[in-house]
Structures are given as C-alpha cells and as structure tokens.
Design a protein around this motif. Structure first.
Motif, PDB file in Angstrom:
ATOM      1  N   HIS A 156      68.087  94.900  52.418  1.00 47.71           N
ATOM      2  CA  HIS A 156      69.146  95.731  53.010  1.00 47.71           C
ATOM      3  C   HIS A 156      70.421  94.907  53.119  1.00 47.71           C
ATOM      4  CE1 HIS A 156      71.154  98.578  55.668  1.00 47.71           C
ATOM      5  NE2 HIS A 156      71.381  97.594  56.518  1.00 47.71           N
ATOM      6  N   HIS A 160      75.022  95.390  52.531  1.00 49.03           N
ATOM      7  CA  HIS A 160      76.148  96.292  52.256  1.00 49.03           C
ATOM      8  C   HIS A 160      77.141  95.546  51.382  1.00 49.03           C
ATOM      9  CE1 HIS A 160      75.328  99.067  55.842  1.00 49.03           C
ATOM     10  NE2 HIS A 160      74.554  98.028  56.115  1.00 49.03           N
ATOM     11  N   HIS A 198      69.557 103.488  58.436  1.00 48.33           N
ATOM     12  CA  HIS A 198      69.398 102.616  59.606  1.00 48.33           C
ATOM     13  C   HIS A 198      68.685 103.403  60.703  1.00 48.33           C
ATOM     14  CE1 HIS A 198      73.222 101.125  57.738  1.00 48.33           C
ATOM     15  NE2 HIS A 198      72.770  99.934  58.083  1.00 48.33           N
ATOM     16  N   HIS A 204      66.317  97.651  60.478  1.00 47.61           N
ATOM     17  CA  HIS A 204      66.247  97.278  61.901  1.00 47.61           C
ATOM     18  C   HIS A 204      64.950  97.693  62.597  1.00 47.61           C
ATOM     19  CE1 HIS A 204      70.183  95.932  61.032  1.00 47.61           C
ATOM     20  NE2 HIS A 204      70.641  97.164  60.830  1.00 47.61           N
ATOM     21  N   ASP A 208      71.428  92.102  55.731  1.00 45.34           N
ATOM     22  CA  ASP A 208      72.358  93.064  56.348  1.00 45.34           C
ATOM     23  C   ASP A 208      73.789  92.541  56.407  1.00 45.34           C
ATOM     24  OD1 ASP A 208      73.178  95.507  57.446  1.00 45.34           O
ATOM     25  OD2 ASP A 208      72.855  94.812  59.500  1.00 45.34           O
TER      26      ASP A 208
END
Ligand code: GUN
Ligand code: ZN
Length: 430
Positions: A72, A74, A227, A266, A317
């Motif tokens: 994960h 971005h 998420h 998460h 993340d």
C-alpha cells in the motif's frame, strides 16, 4: 538463453520459511511470454552441474533476495512525505488533497511517476499496490511508466465523490465509467493490474460504493484497494455516516467490497468479528507501521491477526508513511510488535518480517506462485544486496552467526544503501 547469478541466496517456501544458501546459484530463463523466470535455485554445488550452458555472473560478497512488495503506497504523495499534522483528517485536508489536485495535469503526473519508480527501484521494491488520485491522468501516467519499465504494478483511479474539496472530488456516474474503461484498457496488460479504489467509505456516496462493488463482481480478478479503521476520529465519522453497519469494516462488506484480492490499509481499530470477516472473505491487510506511528493512528495487532489467522503483509503508505525503504518498514513493524500489543509484546522474527514484505505480501495480494519467493517458476524480480554497504553494516553482518542475526542486522541498520541493484524480469530484447 539461460542466465545465472552466483552469490548468497535468500528464498522462501510457500509457508514463509526462509531458505538460505551461503554460496548459491539463481538460474533464470525466459518463459513462453518472454518473461525471465526462475528456472532453478539453490546451493551452487548442486545447481551448477544441472546448467553447464548457463551464462554465469559471479557476485562475490553479495546476497540475492526476492524483490520487495509494498502492499500500500500512494505515488502522488511522494512529495508530501513528512508533512506534520494533528492526525489523519487534518493531514488529508491540509496537505494531501491540495497535493493530489495537481495530478489533473498529465505533465505533473508523468514527472512524479518517474520519480516514484526511481525511488521504488533504488529501495528494492519491484511490485506495489498503489493509490493514484481521482484523476484519470494519474492512472494513465502510472501505467505507461510502469509498462515502459516492464514492472509488475497495480493501481487504480481513486473514487471520492463526497466530503472532498474541489479539485479532487469526482462525479459518481463518470467515476464508474472511467473505472471500467481503465480496467478494460490496463488490467492484465503485460504485468499490470487494476485496483478498484474507493478512497475510504467516508468519501464515497452509497451509489459510488455500490457501483464499485458491482465492478468488483463483474471483474473478479481485479484488486479492491481502500483504507479502514486507521484513526479514531475517522472510525467515529464512518460509524455516523453508516449507522446500519455492524462496524466500519462491515460497510465494505455490505457493498460487496470484500473478497480475495481486496486489500485494506491499516485495520487498527478492529474487534475479533472484524478479523473473522477478513479471514472469511480472504481479504488482506496492508500493515503500514511507519505511517501509523507518524500520524499517531495506533498499532496494528499482530497477535490478533495471527490468532484469528487472516492475510496481511507490510506496506510503506508513503506519504503518510515516512520511508520508501522496506528496511524502515520492517523495523517499524518490529517496534509495533514489541510495544503496541496487549502485553507482553512479541518479537517478530526477522525472517518473518522479511517474508511479510516479499512472499507473504504476494500471497496476501493473490500473487502467490508469481512473485516474492524466487522459487522455480516465479518471475525473476530480485535485489542484489551488499551486506557491507556501510562500515557498521560490514562489522555487524560479519558477526552474524545465523540467518536471523544476519537479516536483523540489515533490518536494524539498513536503508537504500544496502540495495546495490534491482533486477526486473524483463522480456529479452528482440
Ligand atoms: N484515508 C483516506 N485517505 C488516506 C490517505 O491518503 N492516507 C492515509 N494514510 N489514510 C487515508
Ligand atoms: Zn494510504
């Protein structure tokens, strides 16, 4: 055309057991599609006689290991690493959404995609499940750059049609049309995969969530990426918006967004019913410890996840997370294991940390047998590690008396300097 690399060799079996050869040989050859795959691997003394025709590259003092998998991350948040905020929701509002609004411009998306892939590869990450932004341009830029580099990569257009400012908010109907055309354009093209990506339940209307669930059913081998249960204010908000759901996680289940290849970042504020729902639906958690520590979100419960037995792997993340380096992520996961659990804390073995960022992450993504282990038949994405990359690493790795000590020295002291090279399973030229 067989190629072989002689060095020490770290591999994993499908149960997560680490296999280590001090003097190893990794033999790779193209498969029917022209992808370099592992043909054979193991101790040099037994593997070399089977391949007298291989072109051998000797790499003395180096260690080969599977490319890392980031479950994960971005890509549009590359430039906002280290943005301080009083928790998740102010961080989104003050830094994240303004930064992401710039990805409406194709030129900006292209430029950041290049920086992002350079950074991943410098850190030894060969596959990531990746958030783009709500702009189609960001997805196109990402896939085109990944395709040029022949990487195994997954991304998707972010869906967020409410509670989002101008510049990142999308239109319900158009967002679903765009998602479907991007799936048709990119999913399973070369080594690329599409992820249906509702940002998180609070920023999607029921209609958008329902549409995402319909697409997830229509295209069952796409990924779902979102998420959940990261931050207490976020959990409270989700509960207010979806009072009919048993829990925040159950909102996704209600819209058909939990199945194999559904990945939720998460998963901190969970109860055992949530954990069982993860297990029963074969969904997976992307555990993101540097982000959780940086944003003060809380601690992933490793003990709870293992007790119920559901899928998870490690993730940076970035930009909530603070580093592209898998070594930083594994270190933070270890800290969370020590301090963030119901007492007494647990000491996650170094080889387990490494597995959760390679073969274990591949299994959690539904890519077991494809990447992450360097077992025969898997794609040959691997890293060349120099265990003596710094003076302290040279001392400490030389003192290691077993594999766990060697891996832990690298996790505790390592960063991008350990990664001397990243080799991608490219099709042969011509
Ligand atoms: N929840 C919704 N959006 C985001 C994001 O961009 N980063 C993190 N860490 N959590 C989120
Ligand atoms: Zn995230």
């Amino acid at each position: 055309m067989k190629k072989a690399y002689r060095a020490s060799l770290l591999r994993f079996d499908d149960t997560g057991r680490a296999l280590f050869d001090e003097d190893g040989l990794l033999v790779v050859a193209p498969d029917a599609d022209g992808r370099q795959c592992v043909l054979d691997a193991g101790p040099h003394a037994s593997v070399a006689p089977r391949h007298p025709d291989a072109d051998v590259t000797p790499l003395p003092g180096r260690m080969l290991a599977p490319g890392f998998i980031d479950m994960h991350i971005h890509f549009p948040q590359t430039d906002i690493i280290g943005a301080p905020a009083d928790g998740l929701l102010p961080w989104l509002e003050n830094y994240t959404f303004p930064a992401e609004s710039r990805f409406a411009q194709r030129a900006h998306s292209d430029a950041v995609a290049e920086v992002f892939f350079d950074e991943l590869l410098r850190n030894g990450v060969t596959t990531s499940l990746t958030f783009a932004t709500s702009h189609v341009e960001s997805v196109q830029a990402f896939f085109e750059a990944a395709q040029r580099r022949r990487l195994r990569m997954i991304t998707g257009k972010v869906l967020q049609d409410r509670h989002s400012p101008d510049g990142v908010r999308d239109d319900t109907e158009q967002s679903l049309i765009d998602t479907e055309s991007l799936i048709r354009r990119w999913h399973n093209v070369d080594r690329l995969g599409y992820a249906i990506t509702p940002r998180f339940a609070p920023t999607s209307t029921d209609a958008q969530m329902r549409g995402a669930g319909d697409l997830a059913a229509k295209y069952p081998d796409t990924w779902i990426h979102s998420h959940v249960a990261e931050n207490k204010d976020e959990v409270k908000w989700a509960r207010e918006l979806f009072p009919q759901a048993r829990s925040y996680l159950d909102v996704y289940q209600g819209f058909g967004l939990m199945r194999e290849r559904a990945v939720y970042a998460h998963c901190i504020h969970f109860d055992d019913d949530d954990r069982r729902l993860m297990r029963e639906t074969k969904s997976a958690t992307a555990v993101s410890p540097t982000s959780n520590l940086f944003l003060g979100s809380g601690f992933f419960d490793f003990e709870g996840a293992d007790r119920i037995g559901y899928r998870y792997g490690l993730a940076s993340d970035v930009g909530g997370g603070t580093s592209f380096s898998p070594f930083a992520t594994m270190m933070a996961a270890y800290y969370v294991g020590r301090e963030g659990q119901t007492k007494p804390g647990i000491s996650i073995p170094p080889s387990q940390l490494w597995w959760r960022h390679t073969g274990g992450a591949a299994q959690a993504l539904g890519l077991g047998g494809v990447i992450g282990t360097l077992q025969p038949g898997t794609e040959a994405d691997f890293v060349v590690i120099n265990p003596k990359a710094t003076p302290l690493l040279a001392r400490k790795t030389a003192l290691a008396e077993n594999l766990e000590e060697l891996l832990f020295a690298m996790i505790v002291l390592g960063d991008d300097r350990l990664i001397e090279g990243t080799v991608i399973s490219q099709a042969l030229a011509g």
